[in-house]
Design a protein around this motif. Structure first.
Motif, short mmCIF file in Angstrom:
data_model
loop_
_atom_site.label_atom_id
_atom_site.label_comp_id
_atom_site.label_asym_id
_atom_site.label_seq_id
_atom_site.Cartn_x
_atom_site.Cartn_y
_atom_site.Cartn_z
N MET A 1 1.11 -7.14 -1.09
CA MET A 1 1.86 -8.40 -1.61
C MET A 1 2.16 -9.00 -0.58
O MET A 1 2.48 -8.54 0.78
CB MET A 1 3.10 -7.87 -2.48
N GLY B 1 6.65 -8.92 0.34
CA GLY B 1 7.24 -8.14 -0.85
C GLY B 1 8.40 -8.55 -1.05
O GLY B 1 9.15 -8.91 -2.18
N GLN C 1 10.19 -11.79 -2.21
CA GLN C 1 9.83 -12.21 -3.66
C GLN C 1 11.03 -11.94 -4.59
O GLN C 1 11.03 -12.34 -5.73
CB GLN C 1 8.56 -11.75 -4.02
N VAL D 1 8.38 -3.26 -8.87
CA VAL D 1 7.17 -3.32 -8.97
C VAL D 1 6.78 -1.92 -10.13
O VAL D 1 6.00 -2.63 -10.85
CB VAL D 1 6.33 -2.55 -7.66
N ASP E 1 4.73 -2.26 -1.36
CA ASP E 1 3.83 -3.49 -1.67
C ASP E 1 2.26 -3.02 -1.56
O ASP E 1 1.55 -3.88 -1.61
CB ASP E 1 4.31 -4.56 -0.65
N HIS F 1 5.18 -11.86 -8.96
CA HIS F 1 5.12 -11.16 -7.49
C HIS F 1 3.75 -12.00 -7.01
O HIS F 1 2.60 -12.36 -7.86
CB HIS F 1 4.80 -9.65 -7.64
#
Length: 158
Positions: free
Chosen positions: A1, A4, A7, A47, A64, A92
């Motif tokens: 990501m 990560g 975010q 996540v 991530d 995300h």
């Protein structure tokens, strides 16, 4: 990501818990910083929540790093779409340069994952096999630390 932790917004009432002091004043984070001891678990939980109803046969996530697997190309496209939809819904963002799509074999968390199964990364095995013998307790501790952080170099014995 892409970035990560950054975010993840920090609740307004919790910003004071992330504060630090400099000569220019007191500053707090509006997004999840990398320092707090619970940051990795908080991010992992977000996540996991985003991918909650996708079984482990579809994808796995470690912080991530995401891995999506399938048996056929068409199935892979469907699964990618499902994961992408979940990530968009959770806000995300992915970083295209970190993505490797449609691979038959990938490195994931120090292992090689493929249709044949999971095997250790040969580079990691070679690094451990060629590791010099420590000559003291201090060197032993140091070599364990280098294994953890991935630093490999040779040292001549004393």
């Amino acid at each position: 990501m892409r970035s990560g932790y950054w975010q993840v917004p920090v609740c307004e009432q919790d910003i004071d818990k992330t504060c630090f002091v400099t000569r220019k004043g007191i500053f707090g984070f509006w997004v999840l910083p990398f320092g707090p001891c619970n940051a990795p678990s908080a991010f992992q939980r977000l996540v996991n929540m985003a991918l909650a109803d996708l079984p482990w046969e579809v994808c796995l996530a470690y912080l991530d790093d995401l891995i999506i697997f399938s048996s056929t190309f068409d199935q892979h496209i469907e699964r990618l779409q499902k994961v992408f939809d979940r990530l968009v819904a959770a806000r995300h963002k992915l970083k295209p340069s970190k993505c490797a799509l449609f691979q038959r074999k990938v490195k994931f968390l120090g292992s090689i994952v493929s249709g044949e199964g999971i095997e250790p990364d040969a580079e990691k095995v070679q690094a451990v096999a060629q590791w010099p013998t420590p000559w003291s307790v201090t060197e032993e501790r140091s070599s364990l630390w280098r294994v953890i952080i991935g630093d490999t170099f040779s040292r001549s014995p004393k």
